[in-house]
Structures are given as C-alpha cells and as structure tokens.
Design a protein around this motif. Structure first.
Motif, PDB file in Angstrom:
ATOM      1  N   LEU A  37       1.946   3.453  -7.990  1.00 54.63           N
ATOM      2  CA  LEU A  37       2.432   4.332  -7.192  1.00 54.63           C
ATOM      3  C   LEU A  37       2.767   3.781  -5.823  1.00 54.63           C
ATOM      4  O   LEU A  37       2.326   2.679  -5.310  1.00 54.63           O
ATOM      5  N   ASP A  38       3.787   4.366  -4.927  1.00 51.75           N
ATOM      6  CA  ASP A  38       4.013   4.113  -3.804  1.00 51.75           C
ATOM      7  C   ASP A  38       2.842   4.406  -2.808  1.00 51.75           C
ATOM      8  O   ASP A  38       2.493   5.464  -2.937  1.00 51.75           O
ATOM      9  N   GLN A  39       2.516   3.652  -1.743  1.00 47.88           N
ATOM     10  CA  GLN A  39       1.588   4.152  -0.842  1.00 47.88           C
ATOM     11  C   GLN A  39       1.822   5.161   0.167  1.00 47.88           C
ATOM     12  O   GLN A  39       1.655   6.293   0.390  1.00 47.88           O
ATOM     13  N   GLY A  69       4.647  -1.357   1.890  1.00 49.44           N
ATOM     14  CA  GLY A  69       5.081  -2.272   2.829  1.00 49.44           C
ATOM     15  C   GLY A  69       4.265  -2.498   4.193  1.00 49.44           C
ATOM     16  O   GLY A  69       4.518  -3.394   5.044  1.00 49.44           O
ATOM     17  N   GLU A  70       2.908  -1.907   4.059  1.00 45.69           N
ATOM     18  CA  GLU A  70       2.191  -1.893   5.056  1.00 45.69           C
ATOM     19  C   GLU A  70       0.717  -2.175   4.347  1.00 45.69           C
ATOM     20  O   GLU A  70       0.060  -1.129   4.044  1.00 45.69           O
ATOM     21  N   ASN A  71       0.355  -3.411   4.500  1.00 48.44           N
ATOM     22  CA  ASN A  71      -0.871  -3.786   3.850  1.00 48.44           C
ATOM     23  C   ASN A  71      -2.075  -3.902   4.732  1.00 48.44           C
ATOM     24  O   ASN A  71      -2.895  -4.806   4.620  1.00 48.44           O
ATOM     25  N   GLU A  72      -2.107  -2.947   5.730  1.00 44.08           N
ATOM     26  CA  GLU A  72      -3.312  -3.082   6.835  1.00 44.08           C
ATOM     27  C   GLU A  72      -3.832  -1.600   6.991  1.00 44.08           C
ATOM     28  O   GLU A  72      -2.968  -0.734   6.798  1.00 44.08           O
ATOM     29  N   PRO A  90       8.160  -7.091  -0.787  1.00 43.63           N
ATOM     30  CA  PRO A  90       8.616  -6.647  -2.249  1.00 43.63           C
ATOM     31  C   PRO A  90       7.969  -7.318  -3.162  1.00 43.63           C
ATOM     32  O   PRO A  90       7.288  -8.328  -3.000  1.00 43.63           O
ATOM     33  N   VAL A  91       7.820  -6.370  -4.063  1.00 49.08           N
ATOM     34  CA  VAL A  91       6.674  -6.525  -5.436  1.00 49.08           C
ATOM     35  C   VAL A  91       7.380  -7.569  -6.211  1.00 49.08           C
ATOM     36  O   VAL A  91       8.542  -7.543  -6.803  1.00 49.08           O
ATOM     37  N   LYS A  92       6.447  -8.349  -6.493  1.00 51.22           N
ATOM     38  CA  LYS A  92       6.981  -9.534  -7.467  1.00 51.22           C
ATOM     39  C   LYS A  92       6.932  -9.147  -8.948  1.00 51.22           C
ATOM     40  O   LYS A  92       5.737  -8.506  -9.231  1.00 51.22           O
TER      41      LYS A  92
END
Length: 119
Positions: A37-39, A69-72, A90-92
C-alpha cells in the motif's frame, strides 16, 4: 505497477481508492498473501490505517509493506510496531519482489496455495 507485477506472475487486486478496497473485501474475501500500500492515499485514511482496517474486516493477518515518500513521523513507528515494512520511494524493485516472494512462501506454509497475490 500492474505491468511489473504481471511480469513477475503475481496476481494482484489493484484498487484506485480505499472505498474500492473495502468493497472488494466485502464482496469476495480475497485470499491475499500480502498487501502493498501507499502511505498517502485519498483523504479518507492512510496506508497504515487501511492495512489495519482491511485486516480487521477480513479477519486475516498478512504481511504488509507501506510505500512512502515521507518516512518520518509517528505513523512510521506505528507501522513498524505492527510489523509492517516501510519502503522509501523510489522503491527498489528487488526489495519489493523479495517481500512478495517471502509473503508467498509464508502463505504456502500456512495452508494457502496458488500464485502470490496482494493489493
């Protein structure tokens, strides 16, 4: 994303909205082996909230990966406490593929069979 998953021979239910996800669970009780899922979703809820709600609605616990894209923020802690993986964009693709493969193996050992699947 659909083309990538098809190339990997992954059967996936791809939903355009949270409402579509809930309708899918209500109508068919899908046998997902994982959720990706996208956050940041529509204004109704976040990816973490959707994963929790879908698991509650279906009564099934499956591995969850949240792309962002926002990991905080507090949501990252909540996701990790729930055992969800958090993938930064971007997801590896190699990491995503490994997650799906691992979830598929876990599903097979739990008595589920068939192609890897997700949402």
């Amino acid at each position: 994303m659909r083309r990538i998953l098809e190339a990997w021979q992954v059967t996936a239910d791809i939903c355009a909205s949270t409402a579509e996800c809930f309708k899918l669970v209500e109508s068919s009780a899908p046998a997902w082996t994982c959720m990706v899922l996208d956050q940041r979703l529509d204004e109704a809820m976040t990816g973490v909230q959707l994963a929790r709600a879908l698991q509650d609605q279906s009564g099934r616990r499956v591995p969850v990966a949240i792309m962002t894209g926002e990991n905080e923020g507090d949501w990252v802690d909540e996701a990790r406490k729930r055992g969800y993986l958090v993938f930064s964009k971007p997801v590896k693709l190699v990491r995503l593929r490994a997650f799906i493969a691992s979830a598929s193996k876990t599903g097979d050992t739990a008595g589920q069979s068939g192609s890897p699947s997700g949402i």
